[in-house]
Motif scaffolding. Structure first.
Motif, PDB file in Angstrom:
ATOM      1  N   VAL A  43     110.213  -1.528  58.959  1.00  0.00           N
ATOM      2  CA  VAL A  43     109.106  -2.403  59.345  1.00  0.00           C
ATOM      3  C   VAL A  43     107.819  -1.607  59.501  1.00  0.00           C
ATOM      4  O   VAL A  43     106.739  -2.038  59.069  1.00  0.00           O
ATOM      5  CB  VAL A  43     109.450  -3.182  60.628  1.00  0.00           C
ATOM      6  CG1 VAL A  43     108.226  -3.918  61.167  1.00  0.00           C
ATOM      7  CG2 VAL A  43     110.582  -4.169  60.362  1.00  0.00           C
ATOM      8  N   ASP A  44     107.907  -0.437  60.113  1.00  0.00           N
ATOM      9  CA  ASP A  44     106.717   0.412  60.249  1.00  0.00           C
ATOM     10  C   ASP A  44     106.127   0.749  58.884  1.00  0.00           C
ATOM     11  O   ASP A  44     104.897   0.743  58.703  1.00  0.00           O
ATOM     12  CB  ASP A  44     107.067   1.703  60.993  1.00  0.00           C
ATOM     13  CG  ASP A  44     107.329   1.494  62.467  1.00  0.00           C
ATOM     14  OD1 ASP A  44     107.010   0.403  62.986  1.00  0.00           O
ATOM     15  OD2 ASP A  44     107.845   2.432  63.104  1.00  0.00           O
ATOM     16  N   ALA A  45     106.992   1.031  57.927  1.00  0.00           N
ATOM     17  CA  ALA A  45     106.514   1.399  56.595  1.00  0.00           C
ATOM     18  C   ALA A  45     105.831   0.215  55.904  1.00  0.00           C
ATOM     19  O   ALA A  45     104.784   0.372  55.255  1.00  0.00           O
ATOM     20  CB  ALA A  45     107.675   1.909  55.746  1.00  0.00           C
ATOM     21  N   ILE A  46     106.415  -0.975  56.043  1.00  0.00           N
ATOM     22  CA  ILE A  46     105.804  -2.167  55.436  1.00  0.00           C
ATOM     23  C   ILE A  46     104.462  -2.462  56.087  1.00  0.00           C
ATOM     24  O   ILE A  46     103.466  -2.742  55.407  1.00  0.00           O
ATOM     25  CB  ILE A  46     106.753  -3.375  55.573  1.00  0.00           C
ATOM     26  CG1 ILE A  46     108.017  -3.148  54.737  1.00  0.00           C
ATOM     27  CG2 ILE A  46     106.050  -4.663  55.143  1.00  0.00           C
ATOM     28  CD1 ILE A  46     109.119  -4.141  55.040  1.00  0.00           C
ATOM     29  N   ALA A  47     104.433  -2.391  57.410  1.00  0.00           N
ATOM     30  CA  ALA A  47     103.188  -2.667  58.126  1.00  0.00           C
ATOM     31  C   ALA A  47     102.108  -1.652  57.739  1.00  0.00           C
ATOM     32  O   ALA A  47     100.936  -2.010  57.550  1.00  0.00           O
ATOM     33  CB  ALA A  47     103.430  -2.651  59.629  1.00  0.00           C
ATOM     34  N   ALA A  48     102.494  -0.398  57.624  1.00  0.00           N
ATOM     35  CA  ALA A  48     101.533   0.636  57.242  1.00  0.00           C
ATOM     36  C   ALA A  48     101.002   0.403  55.830  1.00  0.00           C
ATOM     37  O   ALA A  48      99.813   0.620  55.551  1.00  0.00           O
ATOM     38  CB  ALA A  48     102.179   2.014  57.343  1.00  0.00           C
ATOM     39  N   ARG A  49     101.887  -0.042  54.940  1.00  0.00           N
ATOM     40  CA  ARG A  49     101.452  -0.350  53.567  1.00  0.00           C
ATOM     41  C   ARG A  49     100.448  -1.496  53.571  1.00  0.00           C
ATOM     42  O   ARG A  49      99.408  -1.443  52.897  1.00  0.00           O
ATOM     43  CB  ARG A  49     102.678  -0.700  52.708  1.00  0.00           C
ATOM     44  CG  ARG A  49     102.343  -1.076  51.278  1.00  0.00           C
ATOM     45  CD  ARG A  49     101.928   0.137  50.481  1.00  0.00           C
ATOM     46  NE  ARG A  49     101.609  -0.217  49.098  1.00  0.00           N
ATOM     47  CZ  ARG A  49     100.377  -0.529  48.675  1.00  0.00           C
ATOM     48  NH1 ARG A  49      99.367  -0.517  49.518  1.00  0.00           N
ATOM     49  NH2 ARG A  49     100.157  -0.834  47.413  1.00  0.00           N
ATOM     50  N   ILE A  50     100.741  -2.543  54.331  1.00  0.00           N
ATOM     51  CA  ILE A  50      99.825  -3.676  54.439  1.00  0.00           C
ATOM     52  C   ILE A  50      98.480  -3.222  54.997  1.00  0.00           C
ATOM     53  O   ILE A  50      97.414  -3.668  54.559  1.00  0.00           O
ATOM     54  CB  ILE A  50     100.442  -4.773  55.319  1.00  0.00           C
ATOM     55  CG1 ILE A  50     101.625  -5.437  54.591  1.00  0.00           C
ATOM     56  CG2 ILE A  50      99.408  -5.818  55.712  1.00  0.00           C
ATOM     57  CD1 ILE A  50     102.433  -6.378  55.460  1.00  0.00           C
TER      58      ILE A  50
END
Length: 279
Positions: free
Chosen positions: A212-219
């Protein structure tokens, strides 16, 4: 902004991400009205913070959210709160459908619609139970990532009610799958939820935070206004397919079920409590 019962949620920011966490783990994060308004306070805070580009909604303890509070010592169905999702009279002091319709229009359907429209992307990070009112919280988000121990259900047909107030079922999964989900009241495990289109991704429990952290950071690398426009574009497409009017139509059926229960059983929930809903 004055926050309402902030202890019922926790709020923190890391980098460009706001983390909003339901914090009634002793009751599996059952959502009372005080928690609803605490969530709303946190989301307003995140939207007003120009440094926040994305929001993660999660639950403390063993479960994401076991549903609406229908029996804990903190149940507050008879209490007034400052209405903010819509302009309507207070449910307290009203009777019958007048009271139920006023309250649920605000704290359930109204709040979920309000959250769906916020201009920043929201990711629901789901582990353990995501039941009934928990579905509504997750479905108001834009992206759902589930751990492999997550499960999903909407068992309220047991009450003689067609489904939870924010009736997104036929949009987040196919109509046939939605009927199975509702008619049986069965739990969909994470694998079935992924196949049904109910969630975006499933990961091992110990990988959930990092994914989730990685997806949020990508967004968060995207321009904020572009994200807001993209979110509005997809929401508008759903609404053109009947999503908003569908919510309204089923909300009326939902309250018909409550009213029938009150008339024939003397209780709008048909005598059901949290234990009875487990089946």
């Amino acid at each position: 902004m004055t926050e309402t019962n902030p202890g019922l949620i926790t709020y923190e920011t890391r980098e460009a991400i706001a983390y909003v966490t339901l914090n009634r783990p002793e009751y599996s994060n059952a959502q009372n009205s005080a928690m609803t308004y605490a969530i709303d306070d946190a989301l307003v805070r995140a939207v007003e913070d120009d440094d926040v580009k994305a929001i993660v909604l999660s639950g403390a303890g063993k479960h994401f959210c076991a549903g609406h509070d229908i029996g804990t010592p903190g149940r507050d169905v008879d209490q007034s709160f400052d209405r903010r999702a819509l302009i309507y009279w207070d449910h307290v002091g009203r009777e019958g459908v007048d009271s139920r319709f006023a309250r649920e229009s605000e704290v359930y359907l109204g709040m979920c619609r309000r959250w769906r429209e916020i201009p920043k992307p929201m990711i629901a990070k789901v582990h353990g139970a995501c039941i009934a009112g928990g579905l509504m919280l997750a479905w108001a988000c834009d992206f759902i990532v589930a751990s492999d121990d997550a499960f999903f259900s909407d068992p309220v047909v047991k009450m003689g009610i067609p489904g939870v107030e924010y009736f997104a079922h036929p949009w987040v999964m196919s109509p046939r799958t939605a009927k199975e989900f509702l008619f049986t009241g069965d739990r969909f495990d994470a694998t079935r939820a992924l196949a049904a289109g109910l969630v975006n991704q499933v990961v091992a429990r110990d990988e959930l935070d990092d994914r989730v952290d990685a997806i949020a950071a990508r967004i968060a690398t995207m321009p904020a206004f572009g994200l807001a426009l993209a979110k509005k574009a997809v929401n508008q497409a759903e609404d053109l397919q009947g999503f908003r009017s569908g919510l309204d139509s089923v909300f009326g059926l939902h309250h018909m079920g409550h009213a029938h229960n009150a008339e024939v059983a003397g209780d709008s929930l048909s005598g059901m409590d949290a234990r009875g809903m487990k089946g």
